[in-house]
Design an enzyme around this catalytic site. Structure first.
Site, PDB file in Angstrom:
ATOM      1  N   GLY A 147     -10.366  10.761   7.275  1.00  0.00           N
ATOM      2  CA  GLY A 147     -11.401   9.896   6.731  1.00  0.00           C
ATOM      3  C   GLY A 147     -11.053   8.431   6.937  1.00  0.00           C
ATOM      4  O   GLY A 147     -10.185   8.093   7.754  1.00  0.00           O
ATOM      5  N   ILE A 149      -9.273   6.156   5.281  1.00  0.00           N
ATOM      6  CA  ILE A 149      -7.885   5.723   5.115  1.00  0.00           C
ATOM      7  C   ILE A 149      -7.003   6.331   6.192  1.00  0.00           C
ATOM      8  O   ILE A 149      -6.185   5.640   6.817  1.00  0.00           O
ATOM      9  CB  ILE A 149      -7.372   6.061   3.709  1.00  0.00           C
ATOM     10  CG1 ILE A 149      -8.172   5.302   2.651  1.00  0.00           C
ATOM     11  CG2 ILE A 149      -5.885   5.720   3.585  1.00  0.00           C
ATOM     12  CD1 ILE A 149      -7.827   5.672   1.218  1.00  0.00           C
ATOM     13  N   THR A 228       0.167   9.194  -0.010  1.00  0.00           N
ATOM     14  CA  THR A 228      -0.512   8.121  -0.736  1.00  0.00           C
ATOM     15  C   THR A 228      -1.886   8.583  -1.190  1.00  0.00           C
ATOM     16  O   THR A 228      -2.738   7.765  -1.534  1.00  0.00           O
ATOM     17  CB  THR A 228      -0.663   6.868   0.152  1.00  0.00           C
ATOM     18  OG1 THR A 228      -1.324   7.230   1.368  1.00  0.00           O
ATOM     19  CG2 THR A 228       0.692   6.251   0.470  1.00  0.00           C
ATOM     20  N   ARG A 230      -3.125  11.957  -3.413  1.00  0.00           N
ATOM     21  CA  ARG A 230      -3.079  12.376  -4.808  1.00  0.00           C
ATOM     22  C   ARG A 230      -1.904  13.325  -4.984  1.00  0.00           C
ATOM     23  O   ARG A 230      -1.614  14.155  -4.108  1.00  0.00           O
ATOM     24  CB  ARG A 230      -4.378  13.076  -5.240  1.00  0.00           C
ATOM     25  CG  ARG A 230      -5.521  12.135  -5.575  1.00  0.00           C
ATOM     26  CD  ARG A 230      -5.232  11.342  -6.844  1.00  0.00           C
ATOM     27  NE  ARG A 230      -6.350  10.520  -7.268  1.00  0.00           N
ATOM     28  CZ  ARG A 230      -6.519   9.258  -6.906  1.00  0.00           C
ATOM     29  NH1 ARG A 230      -5.676   8.690  -6.074  1.00  0.00           N
ATOM     30  NH2 ARG A 230      -7.544   8.566  -7.364  1.00  0.00           N
ATOM     31  N   GLU A 259       1.457  11.433 -13.833  1.00  0.00           N
ATOM     32  CA  GLU A 259       1.688  10.001 -13.774  1.00  0.00           C
ATOM     33  C   GLU A 259       1.507   9.388 -15.158  1.00  0.00           C
ATOM     34  O   GLU A 259       0.529   9.681 -15.836  1.00  0.00           O
ATOM     35  CB  GLU A 259       0.728   9.342 -12.781  1.00  0.00           C
ATOM     36  CG  GLU A 259       0.951   9.806 -11.349  1.00  0.00           C
ATOM     37  CD  GLU A 259       0.060   9.121 -10.318  1.00  0.00           C
ATOM     38  OE1 GLU A 259      -0.767   8.266 -10.723  1.00  0.00           O
ATOM     39  OE2 GLU A 259       0.184   9.426  -9.135  1.00  0.00           O
ATOM     40  N   HIS A 281       2.462   4.593  -7.688  1.00  0.00           N
ATOM     41  CA  HIS A 281       1.020   4.578  -7.416  1.00  0.00           C
ATOM     42  C   HIS A 281       0.511   3.142  -7.234  1.00  0.00           C
ATOM     43  O   HIS A 281      -0.372   2.675  -7.969  1.00  0.00           O
ATOM     44  CB  HIS A 281       0.245   5.272  -8.537  1.00  0.00           C
ATOM     45  CG  HIS A 281      -1.104   5.762  -8.072  1.00  0.00           C
ATOM     46  ND1 HIS A 281      -1.708   6.883  -8.600  1.00  0.00           N
ATOM     47  CD2 HIS A 281      -1.976   5.291  -7.139  1.00  0.00           C
ATOM     48  CE1 HIS A 281      -2.888   7.071  -8.020  1.00  0.00           C
ATOM     49  NE2 HIS A 281      -3.060   6.114  -7.130  1.00  0.00           N
ATOM     50  N   ILE A 282       1.036   2.479  -6.220  1.00  0.00           N
ATOM     51  CA  ILE A 282       0.667   1.093  -5.958  1.00  0.00           C
ATOM     52  C   ILE A 282      -0.118   0.932  -4.661  1.00  0.00           C
ATOM     53  O   ILE A 282      -0.387  -0.186  -4.229  1.00  0.00           O
ATOM     54  CB  ILE A 282       1.920   0.191  -5.905  1.00  0.00           C
ATOM     55  CG1 ILE A 282       2.885   0.658  -4.803  1.00  0.00           C
ATOM     56  CG2 ILE A 282       2.615   0.160  -7.263  1.00  0.00           C
ATOM     57  CD1 ILE A 282       4.023  -0.312  -4.539  1.00  0.00           C
ATOM     58  N   GLY A 283      -0.526   2.046  -4.048  1.00  0.00           N
ATOM     59  CA  GLY A 283      -1.175   1.969  -2.744  1.00  0.00           C
ATOM     60  C   GLY A 283      -2.369   1.037  -2.698  1.00  0.00           C
ATOM     61  O   GLY A 283      -2.527   0.253  -1.757  1.00  0.00           O
TER      62      GLY A 283
END
Length: 329
Positions: A147, A149, A228, A230, A259, A281-283
């Site tokens: 997709g 990303i 990156t 889920r 998380e 989780h900083i993507g």
């Protein structure tokens, strides 16, 4: 002027947009009970939320035609069936964080190739402990999920590093197929060729533990897994075993099954392994993406207020069947 309750840390990430919007935007603790209490206390019309799961009372306190806006793209935390039954409009912000997440996937790829976190940590402890790495040029990157990303990752990997990129198409074909060396729909065909494998698939029921013991066994011994997407798409217990046994080279993860991170089993803590690179989780957490997510979240709310439902990023368009038509639709 509608009141909008926005969960923390999403409010903080987009505070400059929310406070300047002219709307009554108020922050709330993200837990479902706290969010519901804030909605009721302030008589809020809409809510903007993060990645936390919302499974029960939220759908009772929001009124019909209210917007439950996801500050981001992934929406597995929102129960669309409950929302539709309650006549709530669910939205997200597609397209606004693609580059930020893709760049972070590449940063994890680089960290894996050059053991950056390991040698940097050693330096802070006063040790001089160089470790040999690998060039990316000519290496094979398998991208699971082609997709927006995944396609952005392919573009960077091809154009910047001259990597060989194999795309595994799940549902969405790549927007720019020219950046892929090869495309397939079969993970079993692609994974054995990987030096690195990067995940870009949604956390749907069909994708639960997509990367399991069997698929990990397809990866070559030195391959690194990058996630990156889920946390739910990876079986972390199986991943721990593969890493601990040296069955794969390592894992670079930005997302986790729980998380903030908690191991799925006390004896299988990924943080204890030397061949992991872990980030919280900083993507999508860049100033640029946060600004766009705040703007698009508010845009969805304003469109709902205008009745312009067809212009919204609706996740549950079937809800429109139970709402009265509007001149702005």
């Amino acid at each position: 002027m509608p009141t909008i309750i926005i969960t923390e840390p999403e409010f903080s990430k987009g505070a400059h947009i929310f406070t300047a919007s002219g709307l009554n935007c108020l922050p709330s603790a993200p837990a479902e009970a706290d969010l519901c209490a804030a909605i009721q206390h302030h008589g809020a019309r809409h809510a903007i939320v993060g990645i936390q799961p919302y499974r029960s009372s939220l759908y009772d306190v929001l009124q019909p035609a209210a917007v439950l806006a996801r500050f981001g793209v992934g929406h597995d935390g929102i129960d669309k069936a409950q929302a539709t039954q309650a006549r709530i409009l669910c939205t997200n912000t597609p397209g606004v964080l693609n580059e930020s997440v893709a760049e972070h996937a590449i940063s994890l790829l680089l960290a894996a190739a050059r053991h950056t976190t390991k040698v940097a940590a050693a330096m802070t402890q006063g040790a001089w402990a160089p470790v040999g790495g690998r060039e990316l040029r000519g290496k094979t990157l398998v991208i699971i999920g082609c997709g927006p990303i995944g396609s952005a990752v392919a573009r960077i990997a091809t154009a910047a590093f001259d990597m060989r990129v194999i795309g595994v198409i799940q549902n969405t074909p790549p927007r720019e197929p020219g950046f892929f060396t090869k495309l397939t729909s079969d993970p079993a065909e692609a994974l054995p060729q990987a030096d690195f494998a990067s995940l870009h698939i949604p956390a749907t029921p069909a994708n639960a533990h997509f990367v399991n013991q069997q698929r990990l066994a397809l990866l070559p011994t030195g391959a690194w897994l990058i996630n990156t997407a889920r946390g739910a798409v990876v079986d972390e217990a199986a991943l721990y075993d593969a890493l601990a046994q040296g069955a794969i080279g390592g894992a670079a993860l930005d997302v986790f099954e729980t998380e903030p991170y908690a191991p799925v089993h006390p004896a299988k803590d990924l943080r204890t392994l030397p061949n992991t690179v872990l980030t919280p989780h900083i993507g999508s957490n860049t100033a640029d993406a946060n600004t766009r997510m705040a703007q698009h979240s508010l845009r969805n709310v304003l469109l709902a207020e205008q009745g312009a439902y067809s212009q919204m990023n609706l996740l549950n368009p079937e809800v429109l069947q139970s709402l009265p038509p509007s001149s702005g639709a």
